[in-house]
Design an enzyme around this catalytic site. Structure first.
Site, PDB file in Angstrom:
ATOM      1  N   LYS A 156       0.838  -1.216   0.000  1.00  8.15           N
ATOM      2  CA  LYS A 156       0.000   0.000   0.000  1.00  8.15           C
ATOM      3  C   LYS A 156       0.865   1.255   0.000  1.00  8.15           C
ATOM      4  CE  LYS A 156      -1.849   1.590   4.026  1.00  8.15           C
ATOM      5  NZ  LYS A 156      -1.531   3.018   4.278  1.00  8.15           N
ATOM      6  N   ASN A 157       1.873   1.288   0.886  1.00  5.30           N
ATOM      7  CA  ASN A 157       2.621   2.530   1.066  1.00  5.30           C
ATOM      8  C   ASN A 157       3.654   2.788  -0.029  1.00  5.30           C
ATOM      9  OD1 ASN A 157       1.035   3.068   3.218  1.00  5.30           O
ATOM     10  ND2 ASN A 157       2.585   2.650   4.788  1.00  5.30           N
ATOM     11  N   ARG A 184      -4.438  10.972   4.380  1.00  4.82           N
ATOM     12  CA  ARG A 184      -3.358  11.934   4.537  1.00  4.82           C
ATOM     13  C   ARG A 184      -2.378  11.928   3.374  1.00  4.82           C
ATOM     14  NH1 ARG A 184      -1.885  14.492   8.786  1.00  4.82           N
ATOM     15  NH2 ARG A 184       0.210  14.347   7.941  1.00  4.82           N
ATOM     16  N   CYS A 201      -5.263  12.991  12.852  1.00  3.48           N
ATOM     17  CA  CYS A 201      -5.886  11.690  12.609  1.00  3.48           C
ATOM     18  C   CYS A 201      -5.721  10.837  13.848  1.00  3.48           C
ATOM     19  CB  CYS A 201      -5.320  11.014  11.373  1.00  3.48           C
ATOM     20  SG  CYS A 201      -3.718  10.320  11.608  1.00  3.48           S
ATOM     21  N   ARG A 213       0.349  14.589  13.365  1.00  5.40           N
ATOM     22  CA  ARG A 213       0.873  14.432  12.008  1.00  5.40           C
ATOM     23  C   ARG A 213       0.907  15.731  11.189  1.00  5.40           C
ATOM     24  NH1 ARG A 213      -1.426   9.017   9.433  1.00  5.40           N
ATOM     25  NH2 ARG A 213       0.589   8.956   8.395  1.00  5.40           N
ATOM     26  N   PRO A 214       1.788  16.638  11.534  1.00  2.00           N
ATOM     27  CA  PRO A 214       1.896  17.894  10.785  1.00  2.00           C
ATOM     28  C   PRO A 214       2.535  17.709   9.410  1.00  2.00           C
ATOM     29  CG  PRO A 214       3.590  17.763  12.490  1.00  2.00           C
ATOM     30  CD  PRO A 214       2.738  16.547  12.651  1.00  2.00           C
ATOM     31  N   VAL A 215       2.497  18.781   8.590  1.00  3.93           N
ATOM     32  CA  VAL A 215       3.116  18.722   7.255  1.00  3.93           C
ATOM     33  C   VAL A 215       4.201  19.796   7.099  1.00  3.93           C
ATOM     34  CG1 VAL A 215       1.214  17.613   6.006  1.00  3.93           C
ATOM     35  CG2 VAL A 215       1.198  20.106   6.300  1.00  3.93           C
ATOM     36  N   ASP A 216       4.672  20.335   8.238  1.00  3.32           N
ATOM     37  CA  ASP A 216       5.653  21.423   8.173  1.00  3.32           C
ATOM     38  C   ASP A 216       6.928  21.040   7.425  1.00  3.32           C
ATOM     39  OD1 ASP A 216       5.920  19.652  10.421  1.00  3.32           O
ATOM     40  OD2 ASP A 216       7.425  20.980  11.278  1.00  3.32           O
ATOM     41  N   LEU A 217       7.349  19.780   7.553  1.00  6.55           N
ATOM     42  CA  LEU A 217       8.610  19.389   6.912  1.00  6.55           C
ATOM     43  C   LEU A 217       8.430  19.211   5.402  1.00  6.55           C
ATOM     44  CD1 LEU A 217       9.906  16.901   9.636  1.00  6.55           C
ATOM     45  CD2 LEU A 217      10.493  19.314   9.307  1.00  6.55           C
ATOM     46  N   ASP A 226       4.297   0.688  12.103  1.00  7.32           N
ATOM     47  CA  ASP A 226       3.111   0.058  11.508  1.00  7.32           C
ATOM     48  C   ASP A 226       2.937  -1.406  11.937  1.00  7.32           C
ATOM     49  OD1 ASP A 226       2.501   2.408  10.257  1.00  7.32           O
ATOM     50  OD2 ASP A 226       3.283   1.828   8.290  1.00  7.32           O
ATOM     51  N   ILE A 269       7.509   7.035  17.022  1.00  5.09           N
ATOM     52  CA  ILE A 269       7.197   7.744  15.766  1.00  5.09           C
ATOM     53  C   ILE A 269       5.942   8.603  15.915  1.00  5.09           C
ATOM     54  CG2 ILE A 269       6.801   7.505  13.270  1.00  5.09           C
ATOM     55  CD1 ILE A 269       9.502   6.375  14.070  1.00  5.09           C
ATOM     56  N   ARG A 294      -8.945  -0.567   4.309  1.00  2.00           N
ATOM     57  CA  ARG A 294      -8.041   0.463   3.765  1.00  2.00           C
ATOM     58  C   ARG A 294      -6.678  -0.144   3.423  1.00  2.00           C
ATOM     59  NH1 ARG A 294      -7.800   6.045   6.829  1.00  2.00           N
ATOM     60  NH2 ARG A 294      -6.536   6.344   4.991  1.00  2.00           N
TER      61      ARG A 294
HETATM   62  N1  EPU Z   1       6.341  14.752  10.869  1.00  2.00           N
HETATM   63  C1  EPU Z   1       6.456  16.062  11.207  1.00  2.00           C
HETATM   64  N2  EPU Z   1       6.318  17.001  10.207  1.00  2.00           N
HETATM   65  C2  EPU Z   1       6.065  16.658   8.908  1.00  2.00           C
HETATM   66  C3  EPU Z   1       5.959  15.287   8.580  1.00  2.00           C
HETATM   67  C4  EPU Z   1       6.102  14.349   9.590  1.00  2.00           C
HETATM   68  O1  EPU Z   1       6.676  16.419  12.363  1.00  2.00           O
HETATM   69  O2  EPU Z   1       5.953  17.555   8.072  1.00  2.00           O
HETATM   70  C5  EPU Z   1       6.472  13.726  11.934  1.00  2.00           C
HETATM   71  C6  EPU Z   1       5.204  12.883  12.116  1.00  2.00           C
HETATM   72  O3  EPU Z   1       4.255  13.545  12.911  1.00  2.00           O
HETATM   73  C7  EPU Z   1       5.751  11.635  12.741  1.00  2.00           C
HETATM   74  C8  EPU Z   1       7.125  11.479  12.052  1.00  2.00           C
HETATM   75  O4  EPU Z   1       7.451  12.769  11.545  1.00  2.00           O
HETATM   76  O5  EPU Z   1       5.959  11.834  14.098  1.00  2.00           O
HETATM   77  C9  EPU Z   1       7.173  10.482  10.918  1.00  2.00           C
HETATM   78  O6  EPU Z   1       6.112  10.726  10.015  1.00  2.00           O
HETATM   79  P1  EPU Z   1       6.219  10.370   8.452  1.00  2.00           P
HETATM   80  O7  EPU Z   1       6.197  11.647   7.685  1.00  2.00           O
HETATM   81  O8  EPU Z   1       7.386   9.468   8.247  1.00  2.00           O
HETATM   82  O9  EPU Z   1       4.873   9.580   8.208  1.00  2.00           O
HETATM   83  P2  EPU Z   1       3.950   9.620   6.917  1.00  2.00           P
HETATM   84  O10 EPU Z   1       4.763   9.822   5.710  1.00  2.00           O
HETATM   85  O11 EPU Z   1       2.800  10.516   7.167  1.00  2.00           O
HETATM   86  C10 EPU Z   1       4.146   7.062   6.371  1.00  2.00           C
HETATM   87  C11 EPU Z   1       3.195   5.902   6.205  1.00  2.00           C
HETATM   88  C12 EPU Z   1       2.615   5.536   7.563  1.00  2.00           C
HETATM   89  C13 EPU Z   1       3.778   5.159   8.491  1.00  2.00           C
HETATM   90  C14 EPU Z   1       4.782   6.316   8.570  1.00  2.00           C
HETATM   91  C15 EPU Z   1       6.018   5.991   9.389  1.00  2.00           C
HETATM   92  C16 EPU Z   1       2.325   6.049   3.957  1.00  2.00           C
HETATM   93  C17 EPU Z   1       1.177   6.309   3.058  1.00  2.00           C
HETATM   94  N3  EPU Z   1       2.143   6.244   5.271  1.00  2.00           N
HETATM   95  O12 EPU Z   1       3.377   8.137   6.904  1.00  2.00           O
HETATM   96  O13 EPU Z   1       1.771   4.404   7.369  1.00  2.00           O
HETATM   97  O14 EPU Z   1       3.298   4.858   9.772  1.00  2.00           O
HETATM   98  O15 EPU Z   1       5.211   6.687   7.235  1.00  2.00           O
HETATM   99  O16 EPU Z   1       6.668   4.878   8.850  1.00  2.00           O
HETATM  100  O17 EPU Z   1       3.396   5.687   3.494  1.00  2.00           O
HETATM  101  C18 EPU Z   1      -0.077   2.995   7.757  1.00  2.00           C
HETATM  102  O18 EPU Z   1       0.178   2.454   6.672  1.00  2.00           O
HETATM  103  O19 EPU Z   1      -0.904   2.519   8.585  1.00  2.00           O
HETATM  104  C19 EPU Z   1       0.611   4.238   8.095  1.00  2.00           C
HETATM  105  C20 EPU Z   1       0.155   5.070   9.032  1.00  2.00           C
END
Ligand code: EPU
Length: 429
Positions: free
Chosen positions: A22-23, A102, A126, A131-135, A316, A338, A408
């Protein structure tokens, strides 16, 4: 709403085919926005999230054709998607769609890089945390985008295209790395990403982008270098197997006992999880077909685990491991580093008779002799499946509500487990 009924106590024997990840599928589908030519993806899992992303991409004008089943294919063979973003008709991704998944926020990168603008709703919180998007925004900013937040939307512009730059993530982020790689692929000049996520799905997407004509090196390591090209073309790519589905069924077998071959699984994608299962007393053997998982007779030993980015133990699989440890002989500790709030399964496992206490990000699990079936529900995908795992070993009947979370991310979960002897069925309506 569908529910799943499980009667515990049956051992699992046989084989389970592992689907495409999926990911990896989600970012691969999003990468199709980078080219006006057709991207063909094989081994795409049949999941609700894939269907939802099809709708979201359709909103931007993307055409997706699903190939019919070929002779000799079984219901478990992945689908083939032909994705064409020849004409992008809309660069806005609305709140109604982005808030439901997301990862759809990631469309911001290819839309901005190819069209010079994107307007994408902020996804919001969620069930597993803030889960912010600042980065992700920081990464696009470093590539020269002008960014403003306007009424809940991130509006990004790069009238003269994006420019390669240096992106150094202060924290490992999968989504940040995906968006940075996609955007940099068609930026002018070279981009260097430091502290990149090393998850196998990053490497899979980079492989596909390179087939499309991108020049990405180092994907899979923490330093990725991308030499921007002016245009990407079409390609054909097979999605890698789902390591989280693999680990989930491995834990199901560990819980129920028995011996199951996980077909198509690639053990090197989840070595950390297999090492933990080994410590718990589960036999893991790579075979030509995939991986054989067995637990015969012996009980489970407790483990001490901390989740971390790849190659560490994946967040996960945290809920599934916790379910397994509820039956271990002794006390386990699982620390979640995480996501700050990914413990929604704990109270539901307790309803089944588990003994778990939480202290901040650390859970203490005292193994019990018996779990007892009960109605349960969960608020996210991995939490739901952890309840299924617990139910496989619980006395009597468990009903898992809100099955749409499972759909999902797990394709035909009840069929795959029932095929190995589990007493599990879907109750419709
Ligand atoms: N984070 C920030 N700022 C950002 C982005 C992330 O602070 O702008 C933080 C998050 O809040 C978290 C950490 O960084 O604490 C890691 O988040 P990451 O960005 O790696 O997660 P993601 O890309 O949103 C993906 C997977 C998730 C999986 C995580 C960690 C997909 C579609 N989703 O999410 O999968 O848990 O990486 O490996 O690839 C799932 O499949 O059930 C799932 C939640």
């Amino acid at each position: 709403m569908d529910r799943i009924r499980i009667t515990g106590g049956k051992r699992l024997n046989g084989s389970i085919p592992i689907a495409g990840a999926k990911n990896a599928t989600l970012p691969l589908m999003i990468a199709s926005l980078l080219t006006d030519q057709t991207l063909v993806l094989d081994n795409v899992p049949r999941l609700a999230d894939v269907g939802l992303l099809q709708r979201i991409l359709g909103n931007h004008g993307v055409d997706i054709m699903v190939s019919g089943k070929r002779p000799g294919e079984t219901q478990y063979d992945g689908q083939t998607l032909h994705i064409s973003a020849a004409n992008i008709v809309d660069t806005t991704a609305p709140y109604e769609l982005v808030s439901r998944m997301r990862a759809s926020f990631w469309v911001i990168a290819p839309l901005l890089a190819r069209m010079g603008e994107a307007r994408v709703s902020m996804p919001g919180g969620c069930a597993i945390g803030t889960r912010p998007v600042d980065l992700l925004i920081m990464a696009l900013d470093n590539l020269g985008a002008e960014i403003e937040i306007d009424r809940g939307y991130v509006v990004a512009r790069a009238r003269n295209g994006l420019k390669g730059g240096k992106i150094s993530f202060p924290k490992v982020t999968v989504g940040g790395t995906h968006t940075a790689v996609m955007a940099a692929s068609i930026a002018s000049g070279t981009t260097v990403i430091e502290n990149a996520a090393r998850e196998p799905e990053i490497g899979d997407v980079a492989d596909c982008l390179n087939k499309m004509g991108a020049r990405i090196s180092g994907a899979g390591s923490s330093r990725i270098v991308i030499e921007g090209v002016s245009k990407l073309g079409g390609a054909r790519h097979r999605v890698l197997p789902d390591r989280i589905e693999t680990g989930t069924y491995a834990m199901a077998v560990a819980m129920a006992g028995g011996e199951v071959v996980l077909e198509n699984a690639r053990p090197e994608l989840l070595q950390a999880a297999f090492d933990v299962l080994g410590q718990a007393g589960v036999e893991i053997t790579p075979t030509n077909a995939g991986v054989r998982v067995a637990r015969n007779g012996a009980g489970l030993a407790p483990v001490q685990v901390t989740t971390s980015p790849f190659p560490g133990f994946p967040t996960d699989l945290q809920a599934q491991l916790m379910a397994l440890m509820t039956r271990a002989k002794g006390i386990s500790h699982i620390t979640e580093t995480i996501f700050e709030n990914r413990f929604m399964h704990v109270q539901e496992l307790v309803r089944l008779g588990a003994r778990i206490t939480l202290n901040g990000e650390r859970a203490t699990i005292e193994g019990v002799e018996t779990l007892k079936g009960a109605p349960v529900m969960a608020t996210d995908l991995r939490a739901s499946v952890s309840l299924v795992i617990a139910a496989l070993a619980a006395e009597g009947e468990t009903i898992v509500n809100r099955v749409y979370h499972l759909d999902r991310g797990f394709e035909r979960l009840e069929d795959k487990l029932a095929g190995c002897g589990a007493a599990i069925e879907r109750l419709s309506g």
